[in-house]
Design an enzyme around this catalytic site. Sequence first.
Site, PDB file in Angstrom:
ATOM      1  N   HIS B 267      -2.488  18.666  14.574  1.00 47.14           N
ATOM      2  CA  HIS B 267      -3.043  19.500  15.640  1.00 47.14           C
ATOM      3  C   HIS B 267      -2.598  20.968  15.460  1.00 47.14           C
ATOM      4  O   HIS B 267      -3.428  21.882  15.412  1.00 47.14           O
ATOM      5  CB  HIS B 267      -2.559  18.948  16.988  1.00 47.14           C
ATOM      6  CG  HIS B 267      -3.015  19.727  18.190  1.00 47.14           C
ATOM      7  ND1 HIS B 267      -4.119  19.376  18.926  1.00 47.14           N
ATOM      8  CD2 HIS B 267      -2.525  20.841  18.773  1.00 47.14           C
ATOM      9  CE1 HIS B 267      -4.280  20.235  19.922  1.00 47.14           C
ATOM     10  NE2 HIS B 267      -3.323  21.139  19.854  1.00 47.14           N
ATOM     11  N   GLU B 268      -1.292  21.167  15.323  1.00 47.27           N
ATOM     12  CA  GLU B 268      -0.775  22.541  15.191  1.00 47.27           C
ATOM     13  C   GLU B 268      -1.261  23.190  13.896  1.00 47.27           C
ATOM     14  O   GLU B 268      -1.444  24.412  13.831  1.00 47.27           O
ATOM     15  CB  GLU B 268       0.755  22.547  15.248  1.00 47.27           C
ATOM     16  CG  GLU B 268       1.374  21.990  16.541  1.00 47.27           C
ATOM     17  CD  GLU B 268       0.914  22.702  17.801  1.00 47.27           C
ATOM     18  OE1 GLU B 268       0.464  23.868  17.712  1.00 47.27           O
ATOM     19  OE2 GLU B 268       0.981  22.078  18.887  1.00 47.27           O
ATOM     20  N   HIS B 271      -4.366  25.031  14.508  1.00 48.91           N
ATOM     21  CA  HIS B 271      -4.076  26.383  15.044  1.00 48.91           C
ATOM     22  C   HIS B 271      -3.650  27.319  13.909  1.00 48.91           C
ATOM     23  O   HIS B 271      -4.091  28.462  13.826  1.00 48.91           O
ATOM     24  CB  HIS B 271      -2.921  26.311  16.059  1.00 48.91           C
ATOM     25  CG  HIS B 271      -3.299  25.759  17.402  1.00 48.91           C
ATOM     26  ND1 HIS B 271      -4.302  26.295  18.174  1.00 48.91           N
ATOM     27  CD2 HIS B 271      -2.778  24.733  18.137  1.00 48.91           C
ATOM     28  CE1 HIS B 271      -4.387  25.616  19.323  1.00 48.91           C
ATOM     29  NE2 HIS B 271      -3.477  24.659  19.323  1.00 48.91           N
ATOM     30  N   GLU B 297      -7.987  26.368  20.693  1.00 49.68           N
ATOM     31  CA  GLU B 297      -7.821  24.932  20.909  1.00 49.68           C
ATOM     32  C   GLU B 297      -8.905  24.156  20.166  1.00 49.68           C
ATOM     33  O   GLU B 297      -8.673  23.023  19.720  1.00 49.68           O
ATOM     34  CB  GLU B 297      -7.840  24.628  22.409  1.00 49.68           C
ATOM     35  CG  GLU B 297      -7.355  23.243  22.788  1.00 49.68           C
ATOM     36  CD  GLU B 297      -5.853  23.014  22.545  1.00 49.68           C
ATOM     37  OE1 GLU B 297      -5.130  23.992  22.266  1.00 49.68           O
ATOM     38  OE2 GLU B 297      -5.418  21.851  22.614  1.00 49.68           O
TER      39      GLU B 297
END
Lengths: 499, 499
Positions: B267-268, B271, B297
């Site tokens: 997930h990160e 980003h 996001e």
Amino acid sequence: MSTPAARAYQALSDRFRRLSALEDAMGMLSWDRSVMMPAGGAASRAETSAALATLHHDLLVDGHVGDWLDEAAEGAAGLTAWQAANLREMKRSYIHSTALSGELVEAVSLAASECEHVWRTARAESNFALVQPTLTHLLGLVREVAQAKAQALGVSAYDALLDEYEPDGRSADIDVLFSELEAFLPSFLPQVLAAQGAEPPAPQGPFPVATQEALCRRLMQTLGFDFDHGRLDVSTHPFCGGTPQDVRITTRYRDDDYSGSMMGVLHETGHGLYERGLPTEWAGQPVGRARGMSIHESQSLLMEMQACRSREFVTYTAPLLREAFGGSGPAWETDALYKRAIRVERGFIRVDADEVTYPLHVILRYRLEKALIEGRMEAADLPDAWNALFQSLVGVPVPEDRVGCLQDIHWYDGAWGYFPTYTLGALTAAQLFAAAVAADPQIPAGLERGDFAPLLAWLRPNIHARASSLSTRDLLIAATGKPLSTEAFKAHLQRRYAV
Amino acid sequence: MSTPAARAYQALSDRFRRLSALEDAMGMLSWDRSVMMPAGGAASRAETSAALATLHHDLLVDGHVGDWLDEAAEGAAGLTAWQAANLREMKRSYIHSTALSGELVEAVSLAASECEHVWRTARAESNFALVQPTLTHLLGLVREVAQAKAQALGVSAYDALLDEYEPDGRSADIDVLFSELEAFLPSFLPQVLAAQGAEPPAPQGPFPVATQEALCRRLMQTLGFDFDHGRLDVSTHPFCGGTPQDVRITTRYRDDDYSGSMMGVLHETGHGLYERGLPTEWAGQPVGRARGMSIHESQSLLMEMQACRSREFVTYTAPLLREAFGGSGPAWETDALYKRAIRVERGFIRVDADEVTYPLHVILRYRLEKALIEGRMEAADLPDAWNALFQSLVGVPVPEDRVGCLQDIHWYDGAWGYFPTYTLGALTAAQLFAAAVAADPQIPAGLERGDFAPLLAWLRPNIHARASSLSTRDLLIAATGKPLSTEAFKAHLQRRYAV
């Protein structure tokens, strides 16, 4: 008492607190760059740091600051001693910053960056000619800086550079001290070499890095380092950075030798304890900062040379070392470990030098950089001058410039006037340690059982807590009863090496 | 063409580059605080960060900036599209900063800090009454902020808060999207729960942390993360920080579960890839920044939810996991791992929620915070309103406030208007992924062999490289041919869960 002078002092105090926050931020970014930053972050980090430096400069030279300094000076009689010292240090920062045009600052920064880059290759190839043109260019700009600051400060060109590292330091005083060392060390050295006998056997590794690190942490705590306010990490070039509330020490490990990292960490811990001992009530103000480079270096050398290479402390650490590394046999005996800790030799490299020869390395650099700044010498003359002086001071010929005039980054990176502070620090360390032991004769016995509390109990009020409230000279007098001299240092060497 | 307008634009550009350097410094200090800083450094770090924030604010609201913005606007016709967008974003920052008095900013900051502190105890004790007074006080101030910004921006109070996280975001648009989700999810959820069958057996640990970390690093590289421009570290609350040239991702490890850290890191990494893909030629300028929280996001959720929980990617990772952890048996079969990766349940905690129920958690918070900001509800009403709405949306009763209205830090820390961006991000991720696959049907096959190059080749020009040059709406239209809708998200859920 909100007089105009009091309001000006308050405005200065606010401004310098903000400047200090920027310095803290720059310090942390610098630590991060050396310890954490991936290589690809370098370019944007350089821009960030340059932008913070510009912001810092702009906030300092801003027209208001000069006015506030004048106004506050008119009310100086109403200030406490610490406030007056704070104002004095604010003025010093202001003069150093306003003495130079933005163009000159930028030109020096660019030239230093370029010269440092070329120097890396020149050193690797032991080829001074390669770096000579860019060093000549940089030296020209550094002379301009020295002239401009000399005028602003009302001191000589060399002293103007020195003042940045050693506030109020004067080469006239250094000349006296260094002449005494020059009269003593070259004849003392052969005696030491003769007296110390054969080199004891070296402990054999490998020394696991994890074990070394655990040992370093343990000894840092023994010295009084508080890991709730600091860290130990790894970097190529060991240093002590961070802030007084968050001291960041670094080292590097080799698995075939534990003593380099251990002694380096003990040295940096001395720096770190000084920063931690600065008075929190003056945090963020110039008077609350460490006094200067010679006092800072005195704190690291006091720990490393005076305390941690003492027979007492080696007696304490020897069983810890044997246990940590599973060492046994003659190399691990306490006496052998002590003799290795104080081993002296005629080496070429300053950073590897022992405390007997180290001042000779420094005196050489001091004489040369002074002549270079004063225009009595040119960059092109450096290798010959270096080699001749090294032969006369240390007594051996320099085989190549890589281990001669190319060995240190300082000049090539624009740091001129810094070198003497190393030896001023060594002299100061000896004088402070002698005064501490005179005040509390139990200090050496403490070292023998790993108890640094008595030593720290003397250093805290006498040095650390005084921060920049006194000049370096007055700080020494307050702590030891006299200004800096070579007496304690020579006595220390006699005691340790001429037995 | 050095017109007054061009000079004003140049002055703004210089000023914002400096502001960006301060932001980068603050970002790195914030990373350091979460990852490296010893606890004892907290107080002085808070002062440093506050001083940098004040400097940033002063540099932004400085009288010149308003004048430059006016002057530059007069020459807007001569600006390129990117310069015009840059000017628009500069103006947005300026308006947000000047809308509030220094007193109000400080009051909110203090109240948030106090409320966050009390909330920690209230949550631990599941005692909303404890935090209600300080939340009421904070809410009052947040309403003032919303009013002041609403006036400055010419939008409603809630939209004024939203605008800080989601530039040009409007609750009228969100209401339409969320109503569609509300009409779909509560009836879709029971179908999914019925269809998914029994929970597959869980892989049994322990899962050594070093193995997990190696796996995370390997998968980060698989996704395209460049460790020459970034790091992976450990912190209590995982995040992606740093700068575009030096992306700092964090996670936390548990030795009884590997999937939490692995999915969190993926997930990160989404980003981080976005930050790394921002155009370097606009680094330091507002237009060069990430577009807003919903797009940010969308990048993390596109990687985590669309790509990495797909059957294709699980097919790729399953043998890697079995090899890394020595796993075998039914729990480690690819199909079992996939079914666990997309497991849905009616849970109470937003951060643990699957992608089917997550929007319901967000819609609840959005409805409540909007009512609170608009004065249609008071802080005291929160627990009852929360529990009633949760029952109606998710279909189960909340047993205690700890897992209800006390679970998230956001409101208690002063972050109001943030929540909807999570679900806008999920909708955006689905729409972008569908467009990417339509443009390059080979993308899913790439995921199955751990090849993210085709996916990244679409994201780079269509999203990352566009930075803030377009509004969020126009960015979506440029990338997918249409404004944001729930269509792709619903189709994705149907495809993945209703089979």
